[in-house]
Design a protein around this motif. Sequence first.
Motif, PDB file in Angstrom:
ATOM      1  N   ASP A 131       0.806  -1.220   0.000  1.00 29.71           N
ATOM      2  CA  ASP A 131       0.000   0.000   0.000  1.00 29.71           C
ATOM      3  C   ASP A 131       0.839   1.270   0.000  1.00 29.71           C
ATOM      4  O   ASP A 131       0.314   2.371   0.167  1.00 29.71           O
ATOM      5  CB  ASP A 131      -0.940   0.009   1.215  1.00 29.71           C
ATOM      6  CG  ASP A 131      -1.941  -1.139   1.178  1.00 29.71           C
ATOM      7  OD1 ASP A 131      -2.371  -1.504   0.064  1.00 29.71           O
ATOM      8  OD2 ASP A 131      -2.268  -1.670   2.246  1.00 29.71           O
ATOM      9  N   GLY A 132       2.140   1.107  -0.162  1.00 25.87           N
ATOM     10  CA  GLY A 132       3.020   2.268  -0.206  1.00 25.87           C
ATOM     11  C   GLY A 132       3.505   2.742   1.149  1.00 25.87           C
ATOM     12  O   GLY A 132       4.233   3.737   1.238  1.00 25.87           O
ATOM     13  N   GLU A 133       3.119   2.037   2.226  1.00 21.54           N
ATOM     14  CA  GLU A 133       3.562   2.448   3.555  1.00 21.54           C
ATOM     15  C   GLU A 133       5.026   2.079   3.755  1.00 21.54           C
ATOM     16  O   GLU A 133       5.485   1.040   3.282  1.00 21.54           O
ATOM     17  CB  GLU A 133       2.704   1.778   4.633  1.00 21.54           C
ATOM     18  CG  GLU A 133       2.948   0.292   4.866  1.00 21.54           C
ATOM     19  CD  GLU A 133       2.272  -0.633   3.868  1.00 21.54           C
ATOM     20  OE1 GLU A 133       2.275  -1.855   4.093  1.00 21.54           O
ATOM     21  OE2 GLU A 133       1.744  -0.121   2.855  1.00 21.54           O
ATOM     22  N   THR A 134       5.755   2.942   4.456  1.00 19.91           N
ATOM     23  CA  THR A 134       7.168   2.687   4.707  1.00 19.91           C
ATOM     24  C   THR A 134       7.328   1.584   5.740  1.00 19.91           C
ATOM     25  O   THR A 134       6.786   1.666   6.842  1.00 19.91           O
ATOM     26  CB  THR A 134       7.874   3.957   5.198  1.00 19.91           C
ATOM     27  OG1 THR A 134       7.804   4.955   4.172  1.00 19.91           O
ATOM     28  CG2 THR A 134       9.342   3.681   5.506  1.00 19.91           C
ATOM     29  N   ILE A 135       8.062   0.537   5.369  1.00 16.69           N
ATOM     30  CA  ILE A 135       8.343  -0.577   6.275  1.00 16.69           C
ATOM     31  C   ILE A 135       9.644  -0.327   7.026  1.00 16.69           C
ATOM     32  O   ILE A 135       9.740  -0.525   8.237  1.00 16.69           O
ATOM     33  CB  ILE A 135       8.434  -1.901   5.500  1.00 16.69           C
ATOM     34  CG1 ILE A 135       7.107  -2.205   4.799  1.00 16.69           C
ATOM     35  CG2 ILE A 135       8.830  -3.044   6.420  1.00 16.69           C
ATOM     36  CD1 ILE A 135       7.183  -3.404   3.864  1.00 16.69           C
ATOM     37  N   SER A 136      10.659   0.118   6.303  1.00 14.45           N
ATOM     38  CA  SER A 136      11.955   0.389   6.915  1.00 14.45           C
ATOM     39  C   SER A 136      12.769   1.266   5.986  1.00 14.45           C
ATOM     40  O   SER A 136      12.479   1.372   4.785  1.00 14.45           O
ATOM     41  CB  SER A 136      12.719  -0.914   7.197  1.00 14.45           C
ATOM     42  OG  SER A 136      13.010  -1.586   5.978  1.00 14.45           O
ATOM     43  N   ILE A 137      13.789   1.892   6.550  1.00 18.25           N
ATOM     44  CA  ILE A 137      14.725   2.704   5.773  1.00 18.25           C
ATOM     45  C   ILE A 137      16.137   2.258   6.134  1.00 18.25           C
ATOM     46  O   ILE A 137      16.492   2.200   7.309  1.00 18.25           O
ATOM     47  CB  ILE A 137      14.556   4.201   6.057  1.00 18.25           C
ATOM     48  CG1 ILE A 137      13.187   4.686   5.589  1.00 18.25           C
ATOM     49  CG2 ILE A 137      15.658   5.001   5.365  1.00 18.25           C
ATOM     50  CD1 ILE A 137      12.910   6.149   5.895  1.00 18.25           C
ATOM     51  N   THR A 138      16.908   1.906   5.121  1.00 15.95           N
ATOM     52  CA  THR A 138      18.298   1.531   5.347  1.00 15.95           C
ATOM     53  C   THR A 138      19.196   2.651   4.832  1.00 15.95           C
ATOM     54  O   THR A 138      18.981   3.172   3.740  1.00 15.95           O
ATOM     55  CB  THR A 138      18.660   0.213   4.633  1.00 15.95           C
ATOM     56  OG1 THR A 138      18.471   0.367   3.218  1.00 15.95           O
ATOM     57  CG2 THR A 138      17.777  -0.920   5.114  1.00 15.95           C
ATOM     58  N   SER A 139      20.190   2.989   5.623  1.00 21.06           N
ATOM     59  CA  SER A 139      21.132   4.039   5.256  1.00 21.06           C
ATOM     60  C   SER A 139      22.494   3.413   5.005  1.00 21.06           C
ATOM     61  O   SER A 139      22.968   2.611   5.821  1.00 21.06           O
ATOM     62  CB  SER A 139      21.226   5.078   6.368  1.00 21.06           C
ATOM     63  OG  SER A 139      22.197   6.057   6.067  1.00 21.06           O
ATOM     64  N   SER A 140      23.120   3.752   3.907  1.00 19.60           N
ATOM     65  CA  SER A 140      24.434   3.182   3.587  1.00 19.60           C
ATOM     66  C   SER A 140      25.515   3.917   4.367  1.00 19.60           C
ATOM     67  O   SER A 140      25.469   5.130   4.533  1.00 19.60           O
ATOM     68  CB  SER A 140      24.700   3.287   2.082  1.00 19.60           C
ATOM     69  OG  SER A 140      24.687   4.634   1.661  1.00 19.60           O
ATOM     70  N   SER A 141      26.517   3.155   4.841  1.00 15.21           N
ATOM     71  CA  SER A 141      27.587   3.777   5.624  1.00 15.21           C
ATOM     72  C   SER A 141      28.956   3.143   5.389  1.00 15.21           C
ATOM     73  O   SER A 141      29.973   3.757   5.720  1.00 15.21           O
ATOM     74  CB  SER A 141      27.261   3.695   7.121  1.00 15.21           C
ATOM     75  OG  SER A 141      27.081   2.354   7.532  1.00 15.21           O
ATOM     76  N   ASN A 142      29.002   1.936   4.849  1.00 16.67           N
ATOM     77  CA  ASN A 142      30.282   1.248   4.665  1.00 16.67           C
ATOM     78  C   ASN A 142      30.898   1.602   3.318  1.00 16.67           C
ATOM     79  O   ASN A 142      30.354   1.241   2.270  1.00 16.67           O
ATOM     80  CB  ASN A 142      30.094  -0.267   4.757  1.00 16.67           C
ATOM     81  CG  ASN A 142      29.747  -0.717   6.156  1.00 16.67           C
ATOM     82  OD1 ASN A 142      30.370  -0.286   7.122  1.00 16.67           O
ATOM     83  ND2 ASN A 142      28.735  -1.555   6.282  1.00 16.67           N
TER      84      ASN A 142
END
Length: 314
Positions: A131-142
């Motif tokens: 439904d377009g809801e945000t499940i999670s957000i991953t941020s790159s760092s390595n």
Amino acid sequence: MGPTQSNPLVSVVVPTYERPEAANRAIESVLDQTYRPIELIVVDDHSPRPVADALGPINADDVQVTTIRHEENRGGNAARNTGLDAATGEFVAFLDDDDEWLPKKLERQVTALEREDAGFAYTGVRNVGPDGETISITSSSNGGRVTKRLLFGNFIGTFSAVMARRTVIERAGRLDERLPSWQDWEYYVRLSQYGRCVAIPEPLVVRHNAPTGQISRSIEPKREVSYPLLLERFRPIASEYDVERKMEGYLSYALGRAALSNGDYAGARRDFIRSIVRYPFDPSFYLYLAAAAGGRYAYPSLRTVKRYVTRLTA
């Protein structure tokens, strides 16, 4: 970044199969990029209805569009290889047909690769549900030389987050078409051997997680094909870093998590026990073994327990 003659060409490879609406959404996000010029290569992996018949009109300055159709269904990596064979750009970016990009994705990656003189770059990802809801957000760092870290897990994620220099891709070679899963993880290890990595923290990729139909949700291909192939591929690299047992532990851990999410609790227990035997120093291995031992009654509470353990050890 507007189009100028000095901007290097970026080739975008979109493999697709029987998802015309999603493919149109993905392609529209390519056309909305602030970066130009773009070479867009859409590879139809023999959809029952040719994707070219279902695509909407593509009208954009400085976007060269090529559509290629396989004569038989050959899988995602074969489609990506077909796109790579046709690509002529200095940089190559992959976009799965069920994902989309935010407008500055290509611009940010080209700028970062040229500034850092790096081999490949990846961005953060926003995972959304049906439904377009945000499940999670991953941020790159390595970033930097990441081969050793990649042997312990795929922290980069989806192909859609990655852009690589064509020269690095040529050295890394073609994608392994034998792999039914973990294709991205295996390829990132190879890319990392020939160039430094740049991490762009912003979630510039939107990944649409369908409830069914994604090959990564099937445990048998991982257990019977992907696991032994990655073990064979990673062992000599891990030996160079003297981390062979640790690599084997994390690969078994990844297999166990896949088994657990598919309800294969007995298989997951075997995988986690093997991961502990090979590398007994990561508390997560024991936590997941406990969840597998508890079966379907314990697994749903695992995420809550992990958050609690993380707070205690922070």
